[in-house]
Design a protein around this motif. Structure first.
Motif, PDB file in Angstrom:
ATOM      1  N   SER A 292       5.735  -1.507 -13.811  1.00  0.00           N
ATOM      2  CA  SER A 292       5.580  -1.368 -12.562  1.00  0.00           C
ATOM      3  C   SER A 292       5.480   0.319 -12.399  1.00  0.00           C
ATOM      4  O   SER A 292       5.184   1.141 -11.689  1.00  0.00           O
ATOM      5  CB  SER A 292       7.224  -0.935 -11.788  1.00  0.00           C
ATOM      6  N   TYR A 293       5.704   0.282 -13.538  1.00  0.00           N
ATOM      7  CA  TYR A 293       5.201   2.588 -14.203  1.00  0.00           C
ATOM      8  C   TYR A 293       3.550   3.215 -14.190  1.00  0.00           C
ATOM      9  O   TYR A 293       2.565   2.131 -14.312  1.00  0.00           O
ATOM     10  CB  TYR A 293       5.728   2.232 -15.686  1.00  0.00           C
ATOM     11  N   THR A 294       3.409   4.065 -13.616  1.00  0.00           N
ATOM     12  CA  THR A 294       2.058   4.406 -13.396  1.00  0.00           C
ATOM     13  C   THR A 294       1.719   5.879 -13.681  1.00  0.00           C
ATOM     14  O   THR A 294       3.205   6.730 -13.579  1.00  0.00           O
ATOM     15  CB  THR A 294       1.375   3.651 -11.881  1.00  0.00           C
ATOM     16  N   VAL A 295       0.800   6.274 -13.909  1.00  0.00           N
ATOM     17  CA  VAL A 295       0.389   7.540 -13.491  1.00  0.00           C
ATOM     18  C   VAL A 295      -0.506   8.127 -12.810  1.00  0.00           C
ATOM     19  O   VAL A 295      -1.914   7.768 -12.174  1.00  0.00           O
ATOM     20  CB  VAL A 295       0.564   8.617 -14.830  1.00  0.00           C
ATOM     21  N   GLU A 296      -0.292   8.707 -11.484  1.00  0.00           N
ATOM     22  CA  GLU A 296      -1.605   9.290 -10.486  1.00  0.00           C
ATOM     23  C   GLU A 296      -2.108  10.659  -9.922  1.00  0.00           C
ATOM     24  O   GLU A 296      -0.882  11.735 -10.761  1.00  0.00           O
ATOM     25  CB  GLU A 296      -0.435   8.879  -9.054  1.00  0.00           C
ATOM     26  N   TYR A 297      -2.792  11.267 -10.645  1.00  0.00           N
ATOM     27  CA  TYR A 297      -3.559  12.492 -11.082  1.00  0.00           C
ATOM     28  C   TYR A 297      -3.710  13.037 -10.235  1.00  0.00           C
ATOM     29  O   TYR A 297      -4.062  12.537  -8.520  1.00  0.00           O
ATOM     30  CB  TYR A 297      -4.031  11.883 -11.783  1.00  0.00           C
ATOM     31  N   ILE A 535      -4.144  -0.201  -2.811  1.00  0.00           N
ATOM     32  CA  ILE A 535      -3.837   1.638  -2.044  1.00  0.00           C
ATOM     33  C   ILE A 535      -5.201   1.985  -2.618  1.00  0.00           C
ATOM     34  O   ILE A 535      -5.328   2.381  -4.279  1.00  0.00           O
ATOM     35  CB  ILE A 535      -2.684   2.634  -2.730  1.00  0.00           C
ATOM     36  N   HIS A 536      -5.232   3.251  -2.063  1.00  0.00           N
ATOM     37  CA  HIS A 536      -6.535   4.488  -2.206  1.00  0.00           C
ATOM     38  C   HIS A 536      -5.984   5.316  -2.594  1.00  0.00           C
ATOM     39  O   HIS A 536      -5.535   5.816  -1.828  1.00  0.00           O
ATOM     40  CB  HIS A 536      -7.990   4.130  -1.196  1.00  0.00           C
ATOM     41  N   ILE A 537      -5.674   5.830  -4.032  1.00  0.00           N
ATOM     42  CA  ILE A 537      -4.900   6.723  -4.169  1.00  0.00           C
ATOM     43  C   ILE A 537      -5.742   7.960  -4.983  1.00  0.00           C
ATOM     44  O   ILE A 537      -6.804   7.458  -5.936  1.00  0.00           O
ATOM     45  CB  ILE A 537      -3.911   6.344  -5.475  1.00  0.00           C
ATOM     46  N   ASN A 538      -6.604   9.417  -4.112  1.00  0.00           N
ATOM     47  CA  ASN A 538      -7.087   9.638  -4.855  1.00  0.00           C
ATOM     48  C   ASN A 538      -6.439  11.355  -5.517  1.00  0.00           C
ATOM     49  O   ASN A 538      -5.249  11.805  -4.176  1.00  0.00           O
ATOM     50  CB  ASN A 538      -7.459  10.780  -3.461  1.00  0.00           C
ATOM     51  N   SER A 539      -7.227  12.184  -6.500  1.00  0.00           N
ATOM     52  CA  SER A 539      -6.984  13.048  -6.895  1.00  0.00           C
ATOM     53  C   SER A 539      -7.423  13.801  -6.156  1.00  0.00           C
ATOM     54  O   SER A 539      -6.656  15.280  -6.207  1.00  0.00           O
ATOM     55  CB  SER A 539      -7.441  12.725  -8.209  1.00  0.00           C
ATOM     56  N   VAL A 540      -7.849  14.509  -4.691  1.00  0.00           N
ATOM     57  CA  VAL A 540      -8.415  15.167  -3.822  1.00  0.00           C
ATOM     58  C   VAL A 540      -7.689  14.556  -2.789  1.00  0.00           C
ATOM     59  O   VAL A 540      -7.134  13.952  -2.430  1.00  0.00           O
ATOM     60  CB  VAL A 540      -9.808  15.563  -4.187  1.00  0.00           C
ATOM     61  N   GLY A 541      -7.437  16.166  -1.815  1.00  0.00           N
ATOM     62  CA  GLY A 541      -7.692  15.520  -0.396  1.00  0.00           C
ATOM     63  C   GLY A 541      -6.147  15.201  -0.035  1.00  0.00           C
ATOM     64  O   GLY A 541      -4.999  16.055  -0.604  1.00  0.00           O
TER      65      GLY A 541
END
Length: 553
Positions: A292-297, A535-541
């Protein structure tokens, strides 16, 4: 030049409607195919934890990340970002761009409606954008509108609101006139500040607009419910049955619960009560091998600003470079932060933006600058002391007073004092707003700061290096850097490769000058339910979009 031709010339910035539309169809098809091949859970309800409350749902006033992400679920603009930070059509069904890149004509889809049943029209954008540039509105991101014709003069109260370069040619046609070409303009249209607002509803609700579910009008994939600003630490998004693309929205409900303690979030996640939990410190270490571990930038670079205007020591380039080389960023990110953040030696973050021709990340192409090099740092500090005619240099390091900032600053103090003879660092931790005020006033020696990209374009990061930028708190000034930034925004705005070269060179010069001291790119370690897909995970906005999210068994 027709729209397609101009869009192709700006391919890097995904300005081509044709390609974006095709990409959107392909992604939607892929999502549906995945959903068909996998077994969908009978209950499509996602339970989220968030770090803080929603501050407002008035898109003009939104100013922080949690609320940006929230509003992005239930209000929609001309474009939205895909998972690669690239713009895809939302309310804008098609567009035309003038040959000089100064006029955009957006053709709105005719099946978009507000939650009160009224159609979304071009007039809603005109009203919202005028509110953003109205100097009395308190708009959080008014400066983003400065490149629209007459916006700066309106904000300076030199012209009336009606002079803003945005017109509703009819209910479904929006014309925007710019002062100068903006290569990333469609991406900018995905930002919450540019979302439409229904004039009649806003005026009817008055100062209560955007303060609770009842005074919030929505047009996005979800509806907002069970929220009252200042009272609720939980709220709900429910699928919007009248949304124009409702067939591709799988989730029926999303619950949100404010959880401020990492331990509480982890406990709830392990019990299966929630579908995500933020990690830091020992918890991040503990779960690194968990599925379940993840990194989101984030596209955010944290750095030290150096006062090159008022501090005689920091005007010395050798000293600035010595400070930059004396910090072990690998140790800082892996041990002190341990939250998924990455060491960074330049200004532009990774996972952010790619070369329009080669597809190489800007950060990779720019190369490494200030990797940990203690012998060189010690040599440079001796040169600096000799050039300055001193044996001891005292500097104050200013930063926020939260727990993470204190840990980072204490680490930096130790690194600089222990590694560099004659350097003495005094720490001053103050509240966030007080730190911002001191930064703006130039009242510091060294200050822990940072900058985030709100769209995927290097110029967003490079703007802090411009000599007259209001965010250039350290007073860095280089005429060549200014010229290259001007060229990227002006004469090369419609030439992606030349523009890219301008930005690379500006970055190279400024970082070589040690205009600031880069430290790390922000990341978030997270537990996230692996049964949740799309899930769309954006590094911006606004960071997150749950429009195409679904849950499998």
């Amino acid at each position: 030049m027709n729209t397609k031709k101009l869009s192709l010339s700006l391919a890097f910035f995904s300005l081509t409607l044709l390609l974006s539309a095709c990409r959107s169809v392909e992604e939607t098809t892929a999502d549906k195919k995945d959903a068909q091949e996998e077994v969908l859970a009978s209950e499509q309800v996602m339970h989220l934890t968030v770090e803080s409350e929603l501050a407002t749902t008035d898109s003009v006033l939104v100013a922080e990340n949690i609320t940006f992400a929230g509003v992005n679920q239930f209000i929609e603009g001309l474009y939205r970002l895909d998972e690669n930070n690239e713009p895809i059509p939302a309310l804008a069904e098609s567009e035309d761009i003038s040959e000089d890149g100064l006029t955009y004509t957006f053709h709105l889809r005719d099946d978009a409606t507000w939650s009160n049943g009224e159609p979304v029209t071009a007039h809603d954008f005109v009203f919202s954008w005028r509110r953003n540039v109205d100097p009395t509105s308190g708009a959080a991101y008014a400066y983003l509108f400065e490149d629209i014709k007459h916006a700066s003069d309106i904000m300076a109260e030199k012209l009336p609101l009606e002079e803003l370069g945005v017109k509703a040619l009819d209910d479904s046609t929006l014309e925007v006139t710019l002062e100068t070409p903006i290569a990333y303009f469609p991406s900018l249209m995905s930002f919450v500040s540019f979302f439409p607002q229904n004039e009649a509803f806003v005026k009817d609700t008055g100062d209560q607009y955007g303060t609770n579910s009842e005074t919030t009008l929505t047009n996005g994939p979800f509806l907002l419910s069970e929220w009252d600003n200042g009272l609720d630490e939980s709220w709900t998004y429910e699928k919007n049955p009248t949304y124009w693309d409702a067939d591709n929205v799988h989730l029926t409900k999303i619950t949100n619960q404010v959880i401020k303690e990492v331990s509480t979030g982890v406990n709830l996640f392990e019990k299966g009560t929630v579908d995500n939990a933020l990690l830091s410190g020992e918890y991040a270490k503990q779960f690194q091998k968990d599925p379940s571990y993840t990194v989101e930038y984030f596209s955010r670079t944290n750095y030290l600003e150096v006062n090159q205007t008022d501090n005689p020591y920091l005007k010395n380039e050798s000293l600035r470079k010595a400070l930059a080389l004396a910090v072990d960023r690998e140790e800082l990110t892996s041990i002190i932060l341990n939250n998924g953040s990455l060491p960074i030696t330049g200004l532009v973050p990774d996972h952010f933006v790619k070369n329009p021709e080669s597809g190489t990340e800007f950060a990779e192409e720019a190369g490494e600058f200030y990797t940990y090099d203690l012998p060189e740092a010690q040599k440079l500090v001796e040169e600096a002391k000799a050039e300055l005619g001193v044996e001891t240099i005292e500097l104050e390091l200013l930063g926020d007073d939260d727990e993470t900032s204190k840990r980072v600053m204490e680490y930096l103090q130790g690194e600089l004092q222990n590694n560099l003879d004659g350097i003495e660092i005094k720490l001053l931790n103050i509240p966030f707003n007080a730190r911002l005020a001191k930064a703006a006033a130039g009242d510091f020696d060294l200050i822990s700061s940072g900058w985030s990209g709100y769209v995927s374009d290097p110029i967003i990061m490079l703007d802090v290096l411009y000599s007259t930028s209001s965010y250039n708190n350290g007073g860095y000034s280089n005429k060549k850097v200014d010229q290259l930034i001007d060229d990227a925004k002006g004469i090369h705005a419609n030439e992606p490769l030349l523009r890219w070269k301008d930005m690379l060179e500006a970055h190279q010069i400024a970082v070589d000058d040690a205009a600031l001291i880069p430290l790390y790119q922000k990341g978030e370690a997270m537990l996230r339910n692996p049964k949740i897909k799309g899930i769309h995970i954006n590094s911006v906005g606004a960071r997150y979009s749950y429009k195409n999210t679904y849950i499998i068994e």
